[in-house]
Design a protein around this motif. Structure first.
Motif, PDB file in Angstrom:
ATOM      1  N   GLY A 149      46.039  57.297 -31.396  1.00  0.00           N
ATOM      2  CA  GLY A 149      46.672  56.229 -30.627  1.00  0.00           C
ATOM      3  C   GLY A 149      47.704  56.779 -29.664  1.00  0.00           C
ATOM      4  N   ASN A 150      47.661  56.317 -28.427  1.00  0.00           N
ATOM      5  CA  ASN A 150      48.602  56.803 -27.419  1.00  0.00           C
ATOM      6  C   ASN A 150      48.787  55.728 -26.349  1.00  0.00           C
ATOM      7  N   ARG A 151      50.002  55.355 -26.108  1.00  0.00           N
ATOM      8  CA  ARG A 151      50.324  54.306 -25.138  1.00  0.00           C
ATOM      9  C   ARG A 151      49.699  54.634 -23.778  1.00  0.00           C
ATOM     10  N   GLY A 152      49.041  53.651 -23.202  1.00  0.00           N
ATOM     11  CA  GLY A 152      48.466  53.813 -21.874  1.00  0.00           C
ATOM     12  C   GLY A 152      47.129  54.524 -21.850  1.00  0.00           C
ATOM     13  N   GLN A 153      46.571  54.764 -23.026  1.00  0.00           N
ATOM     14  CA  GLN A 153      45.310  55.498 -23.087  1.00  0.00           C
ATOM     15  C   GLN A 153      44.316  54.838 -24.036  1.00  0.00           C
ATOM     16  N   ALA A 154      44.170  53.540 -23.942  1.00  0.00           N
ATOM     17  CA  ALA A 154      43.233  52.838 -24.824  1.00  0.00           C
ATOM     18  C   ALA A 154      41.826  53.390 -24.689  1.00  0.00           C
ATOM     19  N   ASN A 155      41.413  53.705 -23.466  1.00  0.00           N
ATOM     20  CA  ASN A 155      40.074  54.254 -23.255  1.00  0.00           C
ATOM     21  C   ASN A 155      39.955  55.683 -23.791  1.00  0.00           C
ATOM     22  N   TYR A 156      40.877  56.537 -23.410  1.00  0.00           N
ATOM     23  CA  TYR A 156      40.859  57.949 -23.813  1.00  0.00           C
ATOM     24  C   TYR A 156      40.993  58.085 -25.334  1.00  0.00           C
ATOM     25  N   SER A 157      41.938  57.341 -25.919  1.00  0.00           N
ATOM     26  CA  SER A 157      42.150  57.413 -27.372  1.00  0.00           C
ATOM     27  C   SER A 157      40.909  56.962 -28.132  1.00  0.00           C
ATOM     28  N   ALA A 193      37.794  57.019 -27.042  1.00  0.00           N
ATOM     29  CA  ALA A 193      36.747  58.024 -26.873  1.00  0.00           C
ATOM     30  C   ALA A 193      36.980  59.225 -27.776  1.00  0.00           C
ATOM     31  N   LYS A 194      38.226  59.675 -27.849  1.00  0.00           N
ATOM     32  CA  LYS A 194      38.521  60.861 -28.660  1.00  0.00           C
ATOM     33  C   LYS A 194      38.397  60.572 -30.156  1.00  0.00           C
ATOM     34  N   ALA A 195      38.715  59.353 -30.565  1.00  0.00           N
ATOM     35  CA  ALA A 195      38.496  58.968 -31.958  1.00  0.00           C
ATOM     36  C   ALA A 195      37.007  58.878 -32.242  1.00  0.00           C
ATOM     37  N   GLY A 196      36.254  58.336 -31.297  1.00  0.00           N
ATOM     38  CA  GLY A 196      34.810  58.236 -31.458  1.00  0.00           C
ATOM     39  C   GLY A 196      34.153  59.589 -31.625  1.00  0.00           C
ATOM     40  N   LEU A 197      34.664  60.588 -30.932  1.00  0.00           N
ATOM     41  CA  LEU A 197      34.094  61.927 -31.050  1.00  0.00           C
ATOM     42  C   LEU A 197      34.254  62.499 -32.460  1.00  0.00           C
ATOM     43  N   GLN A 198      35.283  62.064 -33.164  1.00  0.00           N
ATOM     44  CA  GLN A 198      35.456  62.547 -34.537  1.00  0.00           C
ATOM     45  C   GLN A 198      34.367  61.975 -35.445  1.00  0.00           C
ATOM     46  N   GLY A 199      34.081  60.691 -35.285  1.00  0.00           N
ATOM     47  CA  GLY A 199      32.989  60.104 -36.059  1.00  0.00           C
ATOM     48  C   GLY A 199      31.645  60.680 -35.668  1.00  0.00           C
ATOM     49  N   PHE A 200      31.461  60.920 -34.381  1.00  0.00           N
ATOM     50  CA  PHE A 200      30.234  61.527 -33.875  1.00  0.00           C
ATOM     51  C   PHE A 200      30.034  62.906 -34.495  1.00  0.00           C
ATOM     52  N   THR A 201      31.104  63.688 -34.551  1.00  0.00           N
ATOM     53  CA  THR A 201      31.036  65.036 -35.122  1.00  0.00           C
ATOM     54  C   THR A 201      30.596  64.995 -36.579  1.00  0.00           C
ATOM     55  N   LYS A 202      31.199  64.116 -37.364  1.00  0.00           N
ATOM     56  CA  LYS A 202      30.864  64.034 -38.780  1.00  0.00           C
ATOM     57  C   LYS A 202      29.415  63.599 -38.990  1.00  0.00           C
ATOM     58  N   THR A 203      28.939  62.718 -38.137  1.00  0.00           N
ATOM     59  CA  THR A 203      27.552  62.275 -38.236  1.00  0.00           C
ATOM     60  C   THR A 203      26.586  63.402 -37.890  1.00  0.00           C
ATOM     61  N   LEU A 204      26.901  64.164 -36.837  1.00  0.00           N
ATOM     62  CA  LEU A 204      26.061  65.314 -36.501  1.00  0.00           C
ATOM     63  C   LEU A 204      26.013  66.302 -37.665  1.00  0.00           C
ATOM     64  N   ALA A 205      27.150  66.515 -38.308  1.00  0.00           N
ATOM     65  CA  ALA A 205      27.193  67.449 -39.430  1.00  0.00           C
ATOM     66  C   ALA A 205      26.255  67.000 -40.552  1.00  0.00           C
ATOM     67  N   VAL A 206      26.233  65.699 -40.817  1.00  0.00           N
ATOM     68  CA  VAL A 206      25.367  65.153 -41.860  1.00  0.00           C
ATOM     69  C   VAL A 206      23.893  65.281 -41.482  1.00  0.00           C
ATOM     70  N   GLU A 207      23.574  64.944 -40.239  1.00  0.00           N
ATOM     71  CA  GLU A 207      22.170  64.917 -39.815  1.00  0.00           C
ATOM     72  C   GLU A 207      21.583  66.311 -39.591  1.00  0.00           C
ATOM     73  N   LEU A 208      22.375  67.226 -39.076  1.00  0.00           N
ATOM     74  CA  LEU A 208      21.838  68.513 -38.641  1.00  0.00           C
ATOM     75  C   LEU A 208      22.078  69.661 -39.612  1.00  0.00           C
TER      76      LEU A 208
END
Length: 255
Positions: free
Chosen positions: A149-157, A159-174
Protein backbone atom coordinates in the motif's frame (compact mmCIF):
# COMPACT_ATOMS: atom_id res chain seq x y z
CA UNK A 1 24.52 -18.78 -34.02
CA UNK A 2 22.00 -20.47 -31.74
CA UNK A 3 23.89 -23.76 -32.03
CA UNK A 4 27.16 -22.09 -31.05
CA UNK A 5 25.55 -20.71 -27.90
CA UNK A 6 23.49 -23.75 -26.95
CA UNK A 7 25.77 -24.62 -24.01
CA UNK A 8 25.35 -21.15 -22.51
CA UNK A 9 22.36 -20.32 -20.31
CA UNK A 10 20.16 -17.61 -21.79
CA UNK A 11 18.33 -14.95 -19.81
CA UNK A 12 15.70 -12.42 -20.88
CA UNK A 13 15.46 -9.22 -18.85
CA UNK A 14 12.53 -6.94 -19.62
CA UNK A 15 12.75 -3.18 -19.24
CA UNK A 16 16.52 -3.50 -19.60
CA UNK A 17 17.29 -0.03 -20.94
CA UNK A 18 18.15 1.60 -17.63
CA UNK A 19 18.10 1.51 -13.85
CA UNK A 20 17.45 -1.72 -11.97
CA UNK A 21 16.71 -3.50 -15.22
CA UNK A 22 20.03 -2.61 -16.87
CA UNK A 23 21.97 -3.46 -13.70
CA UNK A 24 20.25 -6.84 -13.58
CA UNK A 25 21.09 -7.56 -17.21
CA UNK A 26 24.74 -6.67 -16.60
CA UNK A 27 24.88 -8.82 -13.46
CA UNK A 28 23.42 -11.87 -15.19
CA UNK A 29 25.89 -11.41 -18.05
CA UNK A 30 28.70 -11.32 -15.48
CA UNK A 31 27.25 -14.55 -14.06
CA UNK A 32 27.78 -16.15 -17.46
CA UNK A 33 24.40 -15.78 -19.12
CA UNK A 34 23.81 -14.68 -22.68
CA UNK A 35 21.30 -11.88 -22.12
CA UNK A 36 18.44 -10.60 -24.24
CA UNK A 37 17.99 -7.00 -23.10
CA UNK A 38 14.37 -6.23 -23.90
CA UNK A 39 12.72 -2.84 -23.84
CA UNK A 40 9.82 -1.10 -25.55
CA UNK A 41 12.13 0.19 -28.28
CA UNK A 42 15.11 -1.88 -29.40
CA UNK A 43 17.26 1.25 -29.66
CA UNK A 44 16.67 1.94 -25.97
CA UNK A 45 18.21 -1.42 -25.01
CA UNK A 46 21.23 -1.13 -27.28
CA UNK A 47 23.37 0.66 -24.68
CA UNK A 48 22.83 -2.18 -22.21
CA UNK A 49 23.63 -4.79 -24.84
CA UNK A 50 26.75 -2.84 -25.84
CA UNK A 51 27.91 -2.61 -22.22
CA UNK A 52 27.56 -6.37 -21.86
CA UNK A 53 29.51 -6.93 -25.07
CA UNK A 54 32.23 -4.48 -23.96
CA UNK A 55 32.66 -6.53 -20.77
CA UNK A 56 33.14 -9.69 -22.83
CA UNK A 57 29.59 -11.03 -22.60
CA UNK A 58 26.99 -12.01 -25.14
CA UNK A 59 23.84 -9.96 -25.53
CA UNK A 60 21.02 -9.04 -27.85
CA UNK A 61 18.90 -5.88 -27.83
CA UNK A 62 15.24 -6.67 -28.41
CA UNK A 63 12.30 -4.32 -28.82
CA UNK A 64 8.82 -5.34 -27.72
CA UNK A 65 5.73 -4.02 -25.98
CA UNK A 66 5.33 -6.58 -23.20
CA UNK A 67 1.59 -5.92 -23.07
CA UNK A 68 1.22 -7.08 -26.70
CA UNK A 69 1.01 -10.86 -27.08
CA UNK A 70 2.23 -10.96 -30.68
CA UNK A 71 5.20 -8.72 -29.89
CA UNK A 72 6.11 -10.85 -26.88
CA UNK A 73 5.95 -14.10 -28.82
CA UNK A 74 8.10 -12.60 -31.58
CA UNK A 75 10.67 -11.32 -29.07
CA UNK A 76 10.99 -14.68 -27.34
CA UNK A 77 11.22 -16.48 -30.68
CA UNK A 78 13.97 -14.13 -31.83
CA UNK A 79 15.88 -14.63 -28.59
CA UNK A 80 15.65 -18.41 -28.95
CA UNK A 81 16.81 -18.22 -32.58
CA UNK A 82 19.80 -15.96 -31.95
CA UNK A 83 20.94 -16.83 -28.42
CA UNK A 84 19.23 -20.13 -27.66
CA UNK A 85 16.20 -21.16 -25.62
CA UNK A 86 15.74 -18.93 -22.56
CA UNK A 87 16.24 -20.59 -19.21
CA UNK A 88 15.84 -17.42 -17.11
CA UNK A 89 13.20 -14.70 -17.34
CA UNK A 90 13.31 -11.52 -15.28
CA UNK A 91 10.03 -9.59 -15.49
CA UNK A 92 11.18 -6.10 -14.63
CA UNK A 93 9.47 -3.82 -17.15
CA UNK A 94 7.40 -1.22 -15.37
CA UNK A 95 5.84 2.22 -15.52
CA UNK A 96 4.17 4.56 -13.04
CA UNK A 97 1.08 6.69 -13.51
CA UNK A 98 0.70 8.00 -9.96
CA UNK A 99 -2.31 9.88 -8.70
CA UNK A 100 -4.80 9.89 -5.86
CA UNK A 101 -7.76 7.61 -6.39
CA UNK A 102 -10.27 10.35 -7.20
CA UNK A 103 -7.92 11.79 -9.83
CA UNK A 104 -6.76 8.52 -11.36
CA UNK A 105 -8.02 7.87 -14.89
CA UNK A 106 -8.92 4.57 -16.47
CA UNK A 107 -6.05 4.88 -18.98
CA UNK A 108 -3.62 5.40 -16.06
CA UNK A 109 -4.96 2.28 -14.37
CA UNK A 110 -4.96 0.19 -17.55
CA UNK A 111 -1.46 1.25 -18.62
CA UNK A 112 0.11 0.17 -15.32
CA UNK A 113 -1.78 -3.12 -15.25
CA UNK A 114 -0.88 -3.76 -18.87
CA UNK A 115 2.87 -3.46 -18.39
CA UNK A 116 3.29 -4.96 -14.92
CA UNK A 117 0.67 -7.69 -14.77
CA UNK A 118 -0.29 -8.51 -18.33
CA UNK A 119 3.32 -8.08 -19.44
CA UNK A 120 4.61 -10.51 -16.84
CA UNK A 121 1.87 -12.98 -17.73
CA UNK A 122 2.58 -12.82 -21.47
CA UNK A 123 6.35 -13.08 -21.04
CA UNK A 124 6.05 -15.99 -18.61
CA UNK A 125 3.61 -17.80 -20.85
CA UNK A 126 5.92 -17.39 -23.82
CA UNK A 127 9.09 -18.62 -22.11
CA UNK A 128 7.59 -21.46 -20.09
CA UNK A 129 7.32 -23.70 -23.13
CA UNK A 130 11.09 -23.51 -23.56
CA UNK A 131 11.67 -24.14 -19.87
CA UNK A 132 9.22 -27.02 -19.63
CA UNK A 133 10.76 -28.67 -22.69
CA UNK A 134 14.21 -28.36 -21.11
CA UNK A 135 13.03 -29.45 -17.66
CA UNK A 136 14.68 -26.37 -16.18
CA UNK A 137 13.94 -22.69 -15.71
CA UNK A 138 14.01 -19.67 -13.45
CA UNK A 139 11.38 -16.92 -13.45
CA UNK A 140 12.00 -13.84 -11.31
CA UNK A 141 9.32 -11.18 -11.01
CA UNK A 142 9.90 -7.68 -9.66
CA UNK A 143 7.37 -6.53 -7.09
CA UNK A 144 7.84 -3.63 -4.64
CA UNK A 145 7.26 -2.59 -1.07
CA UNK A 146 4.42 -0.59 -2.63
CA UNK A 147 2.55 -3.91 -2.72
CA UNK A 148 1.77 -3.23 0.93
CA UNK A 149 0.00 0.00 0.00
CA UNK A 150 1.29 3.43 -0.95
CA UNK A 151 -0.53 6.75 -1.12
CA UNK A 152 -1.11 7.91 -4.68
CA UNK A 153 -0.28 4.55 -6.20
CA UNK A 154 -3.49 2.52 -6.21
CA UNK A 155 -2.66 1.17 -9.66
CA UNK A 156 1.05 0.49 -9.05
CA UNK A 157 0.47 -1.03 -5.58
CA UNK A 158 -2.25 -3.30 -6.92
CA UNK A 159 -0.08 -4.46 -9.79
CA UNK A 160 2.90 -5.15 -7.54
CA UNK A 161 0.73 -7.07 -5.07
CA UNK A 162 -0.74 -9.04 -7.95
CA UNK A 163 2.73 -10.06 -9.07
CA UNK A 164 3.29 -11.73 -5.71
CA UNK A 165 0.23 -13.92 -6.16
CA UNK A 166 1.22 -14.56 -9.76
CA UNK A 167 4.68 -15.68 -8.63
CA UNK A 168 3.31 -18.14 -6.09
CA UNK A 169 0.93 -19.60 -8.65
CA UNK A 170 3.72 -20.07 -11.19
CA UNK A 171 5.76 -21.84 -8.52
CA UNK A 172 2.89 -24.27 -7.89
CA UNK A 173 2.16 -24.94 -11.56
CA UNK A 174 5.69 -25.14 -12.95
CA UNK A 175 7.63 -26.71 -10.11
CA UNK A 176 7.19 -30.27 -11.36
CA UNK A 177 8.88 -29.25 -14.62
CA UNK A 178 12.03 -28.03 -12.90
CA UNK A 179 11.00 -24.38 -13.11
CA UNK A 180 11.14 -22.09 -10.08
CA UNK A 181 9.40 -18.74 -9.70
CA UNK A 182 10.38 -16.14 -7.14
CA UNK A 183 9.81 -12.47 -6.52
CA UNK A 184 12.08 -9.60 -5.49
CA UNK A 185 10.35 -6.64 -3.83
CA UNK A 186 12.63 -3.59 -3.68
CA UNK A 187 12.28 -0.87 -1.11
CA UNK A 188 13.53 2.65 -1.79
CA UNK A 189 16.11 2.44 -4.57
CA UNK A 190 18.10 5.29 -6.09
CA UNK A 191 16.98 4.97 -9.69
CA UNK A 192 15.59 6.91 -12.62
CA UNK A 193 12.07 6.17 -11.40
CA UNK A 194 12.57 7.51 -7.86
CA UNK A 195 14.48 10.54 -9.16
CA UNK A 196 11.54 11.26 -11.44
CA UNK A 197 9.22 11.04 -8.44
CA UNK A 198 11.32 13.58 -6.53
CA UNK A 199 11.23 15.90 -9.51
CA UNK A 200 7.49 15.47 -9.92
CA UNK A 201 6.76 16.50 -6.33
CA UNK A 202 9.28 19.34 -6.46
CA UNK A 203 11.80 18.09 -3.89
CA UNK A 204 15.55 18.14 -4.62
CA UNK A 205 16.83 14.60 -5.09
CA UNK A 206 19.45 14.79 -2.33
CA UNK A 207 16.85 15.92 0.20
CA UNK A 208 14.30 13.38 -1.00
CA UNK A 209 16.78 10.50 -0.76
CA UNK A 210 18.02 11.61 2.67
CA UNK A 211 14.48 11.89 4.03
CA UNK A 212 13.58 8.43 2.75
CA UNK A 213 16.80 6.92 4.13
CA UNK A 214 15.92 8.14 7.63
CA UNK A 215 13.11 5.57 7.75
CA UNK A 216 15.36 2.71 6.62
CA UNK A 217 17.18 0.75 9.37
CA UNK A 218 20.46 0.60 7.41
CA UNK A 219 20.19 4.37 6.91
CA UNK A 220 20.79 4.50 3.19
CA UNK A 221 18.92 4.28 -0.05
CA UNK A 222 19.16 1.02 -1.93
CA UNK A 223 21.29 0.80 -5.06
CA UNK A 224 20.37 -0.92 -8.29
CA UNK A 225 23.06 -3.53 -7.65
CA UNK A 226 21.32 -4.51 -4.41
CA UNK A 227 18.41 -5.71 -6.51
CA UNK A 228 20.58 -7.26 -9.20
CA UNK A 229 22.31 -9.33 -6.50
CA UNK A 230 18.98 -10.69 -5.28
CA UNK A 231 17.88 -11.58 -8.81
CA UNK A 232 21.23 -13.28 -9.39
CA UNK A 233 20.57 -15.55 -6.40
CA UNK A 234 17.16 -16.64 -7.64
CA UNK A 235 18.50 -17.16 -11.18
CA UNK A 236 21.31 -19.42 -10.04
CA UNK A 237 21.17 -23.15 -10.72
CA UNK A 238 21.95 -23.75 -7.04
CA UNK A 239 18.69 -22.08 -5.96
CA UNK A 240 16.49 -24.89 -7.23
CA UNK A 241 14.91 -25.61 -3.84
CA UNK A 242 13.74 -22.01 -3.41
CA UNK A 243 10.46 -21.25 -5.15
CA UNK A 244 7.35 -19.16 -4.60
CA UNK A 245 9.21 -16.77 -2.30
CA UNK A 246 8.92 -13.00 -1.92
CA UNK A 247 12.21 -11.36 -0.94
CA UNK A 248 11.92 -7.79 0.30
CA UNK A 249 15.18 -5.99 -0.40
CA UNK A 250 14.42 -2.93 1.65
CA UNK A 251 17.23 -2.32 4.13
CA UNK A 252 15.35 -3.66 7.13
CA UNK A 253 12.71 -6.10 8.41
CA UNK A 254 9.80 -3.82 7.59
CA UNK A 255 9.14 -3.12 3.95
Amino acid sequence: MAEQLSAQRVAIVTGAARGIDAATALRLAADGFAVAALDLEEAAAEDTAAAIAAAGGTSLAVGADVSDAAAVDAAVARTAEVLGSPSVLVNNAGITRDNLLFKMTEPDWDAVMGVHLKGSFLMSRAVQQHMVAAGYGRIVNLSSTAALGNRGQANYSTAKAGLQGFTKTLAVELGKFGVTANCVAPGFIASDMTKATAQRIGVPWEQYAADRAEAIPVRRAGEVDDIANAVSFFADERSGFVSGQILYVAGGPKA
